[in-house]
Scaffold this motif. Structure first.
Motif, short mmCIF file in Angstrom:
data_model
loop_
_atom_site.label_atom_id
_atom_site.label_comp_id
_atom_site.label_asym_id
_atom_site.label_seq_id
_atom_site.Cartn_x
_atom_site.Cartn_y
_atom_site.Cartn_z
N SER A 165 26.25 44.35 -20.58
CA SER A 165 25.04 44.24 -21.40
C SER A 165 23.93 45.19 -20.99
CB SER A 165 24.52 42.80 -21.34
OG SER A 165 24.23 42.43 -20.00
N THR A 166 23.92 45.67 -19.73
CA THR A 166 22.83 46.52 -19.26
C THR A 166 23.35 47.72 -18.50
OG1 THR A 166 22.59 45.42 -17.10
CG2 THR A 166 21.40 44.44 -18.97
N LYS A 167 22.48 48.70 -18.30
CA LYS A 167 22.86 49.89 -17.56
C LYS A 167 23.12 49.57 -16.09
CE LYS A 167 20.48 53.18 -20.61
NZ LYS A 167 19.40 54.19 -20.72
N GLU A 168 22.37 48.60 -15.55
CA GLU A 168 22.59 48.20 -14.16
C GLU A 168 24.00 47.61 -14.00
OE1 GLU A 168 18.44 48.66 -14.97
OE2 GLU A 168 19.92 47.37 -15.96
N LYS A 169 24.40 46.78 -14.95
CA LYS A 169 25.74 46.20 -14.89
C LYS A 169 26.80 47.25 -15.16
CE LYS A 169 24.42 41.45 -15.97
NZ LYS A 169 24.62 40.27 -16.87
N ALA A 170 26.46 48.26 -15.96
CA ALA A 170 27.40 49.35 -16.22
C ALA A 170 27.71 50.10 -14.93
CB ALA A 170 26.83 50.30 -17.27
N ALA A 171 26.69 50.32 -14.11
CA ALA A 171 26.88 51.01 -12.83
C ALA A 171 27.79 50.18 -11.92
CB ALA A 171 25.54 51.26 -12.16
N GLN A 172 27.61 48.87 -11.93
CA GLN A 172 28.45 48.01 -11.10
C GLN A 172 29.89 48.05 -11.58
OE1 GLN A 172 27.30 43.81 -10.29
NE2 GLN A 172 29.41 43.29 -10.91
N ALA A 173 30.09 47.95 -12.91
CA ALA A 173 31.45 47.98 -13.47
C ALA A 173 32.15 49.29 -13.13
CB ALA A 173 31.40 47.76 -14.98
N LYS A 174 31.41 50.37 -13.19
CA LYS A 174 31.97 51.67 -12.84
C LYS A 174 32.41 51.68 -11.38
CE LYS A 174 32.55 55.86 -14.69
NZ LYS A 174 33.25 56.11 -15.97
N ASP A 175 31.57 51.13 -10.54
CA ASP A 175 31.89 51.05 -9.12
C ASP A 175 33.09 50.15 -8.85
OD1 ASP A 175 31.21 51.70 -6.33
OD2 ASP A 175 30.67 49.59 -6.17
N HIS A 209 36.14 53.36 -18.22
CA HIS A 209 35.27 53.50 -19.38
C HIS A 209 34.41 52.25 -19.50
CE1 HIS A 209 37.87 56.85 -20.72
NE2 HIS A 209 38.88 56.04 -20.40
N VAL A 210 33.09 52.42 -19.54
CA VAL A 210 32.17 51.28 -19.63
C VAL A 210 31.43 51.35 -20.96
CG1 VAL A 210 30.27 50.04 -18.56
CG2 VAL A 210 31.88 51.29 -17.12
N ILE A 211 31.41 50.24 -21.67
CA ILE A 211 30.78 50.17 -22.99
C ILE A 211 29.57 49.24 -22.91
CG2 ILE A 211 31.08 49.51 -25.41
CD1 ILE A 211 34.11 49.97 -24.99
N LEU A 212 28.40 49.75 -23.29
CA LEU A 212 27.20 48.93 -23.41
C LEU A 212 27.22 48.29 -24.80
CD1 LEU A 212 24.69 51.42 -21.78
CD2 LEU A 212 25.19 49.12 -20.93
N TYR A 213 27.67 47.04 -24.88
CA TYR A 213 27.95 46.45 -26.19
C TYR A 213 26.69 46.20 -27.02
CZ TYR A 213 26.72 41.90 -24.10
OH TYR A 213 26.07 40.87 -23.48
N LYS A 214 25.51 46.19 -26.38
CA LYS A 214 24.27 46.02 -27.14
C LYS A 214 23.83 47.31 -27.82
CE LYS A 214 22.26 42.14 -24.57
NZ LYS A 214 21.08 41.66 -23.79
N GLU A 215 24.36 48.43 -27.35
CA GLU A 215 23.96 49.73 -27.87
C GLU A 215 25.03 50.38 -28.74
OE1 GLU A 215 22.71 52.26 -24.71
OE2 GLU A 215 21.29 50.79 -23.87
N GLU A 216 26.28 49.94 -28.63
CA GLU A 216 27.34 50.56 -29.41
C GLU A 216 28.40 49.53 -29.79
OE1 GLU A 216 29.04 53.64 -26.97
OE2 GLU A 216 28.73 52.49 -25.14
N ASP A 217 29.12 49.81 -30.84
CA ASP A 217 30.18 48.94 -31.35
C ASP A 217 31.39 49.07 -30.43
OD1 ASP A 217 32.27 47.73 -32.68
OD2 ASP A 217 31.81 48.62 -34.62
N PHE A 218 31.70 47.99 -29.72
CA PHE A 218 32.78 48.12 -28.73
C PHE A 218 34.14 48.33 -29.39
CE2 PHE A 218 32.96 43.43 -29.21
CZ PHE A 218 34.32 43.19 -29.25
N VAL A 219 34.33 47.83 -30.60
CA VAL A 219 35.60 48.02 -31.29
C VAL A 219 35.80 49.51 -31.61
CG1 VAL A 219 36.97 47.47 -33.34
CG2 VAL A 219 35.56 45.70 -32.27
N ALA A 220 34.75 50.14 -32.12
CA ALA A 220 34.83 51.57 -32.44
C ALA A 220 35.03 52.40 -31.18
CB ALA A 220 33.56 52.01 -33.17
#
Length: 392
Positions: A241-251, A256-267
Motif C-alpha cells: 500500500s505504501t512506498k515504505e512497504k514497497a522498500a521492505q517487500a523489495k528487501d 516486482h512490487v506493485i503499489l496497488y493504490k497507485e496502479e491496477d495490479f491486474v494490468a
C-alpha cells in the motif's frame, strides 16, 4: 471473636498472611499471631477451635485461588478493539496430558481480529483470544513425560487463549524452541512461519521457474512468503500500500512490487508476465482483491485464499473457474498440522529456515499485553508492518 469478623480483618491486613506463632490458649481456644511481610503489620487472634479450623480451611482455599489468578484479555461480546478487556482470571492446574505455561511473548495475528469481530465463532463466550505464544513450562500434569518444568515451548493454532500471562495447554500441541532463538522472535514466526511453510510447500508446491503473486507482501505472513518463495527459485510479485512497504517487500525478495493504490495490479501483473499470468496467487486480503487475483492466474493456475483482512469475499461461482480451469482453495493451518508428526515437521522447517538465514523476521512493533486493544487498532488500520508481538 466471631469468624465473620476475622475474615474481613485478615483481608484488610494482608493479601497472604503468614502464621508466625500459634499456641493453645485454653482448653477451647487457640492463640494465633499473623504477620504481613509487605507492611510488617501483625494481628493477634484468639479463636475457638472450631473457628480456627474454619479459618485455616478458608485461608488455604484463598491461597490456592490467588496462586491460580493471572491477568488476561477477555472478550464478552463481538465488536471493535474496545471489547478486549484486561482482567483477572483463574486458570487452575494442568490435568493429564497438559502443561501450564508462563507466556514470555505472544504473537498477534489477523485471525485474532476475526474471532474478536465474530467472523470466526469461538467455542464459548466469554473467551480469551490469541492463537500463538512462547513461554516457559511452570507445571506439568500427572504422568506426563517428554516435558519438564523450565522448558521453553511454542504453540500456534488449535488452542485459543494465548492473550494471558499463563495458560493451560495440551502438551501434544507445543513444540520445543531452540535455545538459539529468542522467545520474541519465536512468537513472531511460529504461526506466520508455519502458515508460509504449508502454503509454499504443500498447498501449492512452489518450485524454480514458477511465478507467484503475493497480496499484502509486507504483512507478517506476506513478508515470509516473499523471502521463502524467492529462496525456492520463484519469480515473486508482491502488492503493497505504501512506498515504505514497497522498500521492505523489495528487501524481502520481491522481484516486482506493485503499489496497488497507485496502479491496477491486474494490468501490472499482465504486463510483468507478458500476458501469461502467474502460477499461483497467495491472497490474505479477501474481498477487495479476490476477483482481481483470479484474473491474474494463468491456465490451470492456483488461487490460494488464506485470509480476509478487507472482509469476506463475494461467492465465486464454479463457472467462473471454468474458462481457465482454475483451482481455488481456502486452506487453514490447523488442517495441515493435524498429527504430531505434521506439527513437528512444519515447525522444524520454520526454525531451520530461520537459523540458516532463509527467513529473517521483522518484529517492528511490540505492545504490552494490557494494550492489546491498541495493537488491534493499529493492525486493522494497516499502520503495522512485519510482525507484532504482545509482551505479558
Amino acid at each position: 471473636m466471631e469468624l465473620s469478623r476475622v475474615i474481613p480483618l485478615l483481608s484488610r491486613l494482608v493479601a497472604a498472611p503468614r502464621l508466625l506463632l500459634w499456641r493453645r490458649f485454653t482448653q477451647n481456644s487457640t492463640l494465633f499471631l499473623l504477620h504481613n511481610s509487605n507492611n510488617k503489620s501483625k494481628v493477634i487472634l484468639l479463636l475457638k477451635h472450631k473457628q480456627s479450623k474454619a479459618l485455616a480451611t478458608k485461608a488455604a482455599a484463598e491461597t490456592r485461588t490467588r496462586k491460580n489468578m493471572v491477568k488476561a484479555i477477555r472478550v464478552y461480546e463481538h465488536g471493535g478493539p474496545e471489547v478486549l478487556k484486561w482482567e483477572d482470571v483463574e486458570i487452575g492446574e494442568p490435568g493429564e496430558g497438559e502443561i501450564r505455561v508462563r507466556n514470555k511473548a505472544i504473537g498477534l495475528n489477523f485471525i485474532d481480529v476475526y474471532y474478536r469481530k465474530g467472523v470466526y465463532k469461538p467455542a464459548k463466550m466469554p473467551f480469551t483470544p490469541g492463537m500463538e505464544a512462547v513461554g516457559e513450562v511452570v507445571a506439568v500434569g500427572p504422568g506426563l513425560t517428554g516435558r519438564t518444568v523450565g522448558d521453553i515451548v511454542a504453540y500456534a493454532g488449535g488452542t485459543m487463549g494465548s492473550y494471558a500471562e499463563e495458560q493451560i495447554l495440551p502438551a501434544s500441541k507445543v513444540v520445543p524452541v531452540p535455545s538459539s532463538i529468542d522467545p520474541v522472535i519465536a512468537a513472531s514466526i511460529m504461526l506466520k512461519g508455519m502458515t508460509a511453510q504449508f502454503l509454499l510447500r504443500r498447498c501449492f508446491k512452489v518450485e524454480p521457474g514458477h511465478t507467484v503473486l503475493i497480496q499484502a507482501a509486507a504483512g507478517g505472513v506476506g513478508s515470509l512468503l516473499c523471502q521463502w518463495a524467492n529462496a525456492l527459485g520463484a519469480t515473486v510479485i508482491g502488492t503493497v500500500s505504501t512506498k515504505e512497504k514497497a522498500a521492505q517487500a523489495k528487501d524481502d525478495g520481491c522481484h516486482h512490487v506493485i503499489l496497488y493504490k497507485e496502479e491496477d495490479f491486474v494490468a501490472r501483473v499482465d504486463e510483468i508476465t507478458s500476458g501469461n499470468g502467474v502460477d499461483v496467487v497467495y491472497d490474505s486480503v479477501g474481498k477487495d482483491t479476490l476477483q482481481g487475483s483470479l484474473a491474474c492466474l494463468k491456465l490451470r493456475g492456483y488461487m490460494v485464499s488464506f485470509g480476509q483482512s478487507s472482509g469476506t469475499p463475494d461467492p465465486v461461482p464454479l463457472s467462473a473457474l471454468a474458462p481457465k480451469s482454475l483451482f481455488l482453495t481456502r486452506p487453514s493451518l490447523m488442517q495441515y498440522t493435524v498429527t504430531r508428526d505434521e506439527l513437528l515437521e512444519t515447525a522444524g522447517e520454520v526454525f531451520t529456515s530461520f537459523a540458516s538465514g532463509i527467513l529473517k523476521v521483522r518484529v517492528n512493533h511490540t505492545y504490552p499485553l494490557s494494550q492489546a486493544a491498541q495493537a488491534h487498532t493499529d493492525l486493522e488500520s494497516r499502520k503495522t508492518s512485519g510482525s507484532v508481538v504482545l509482551i505479558p
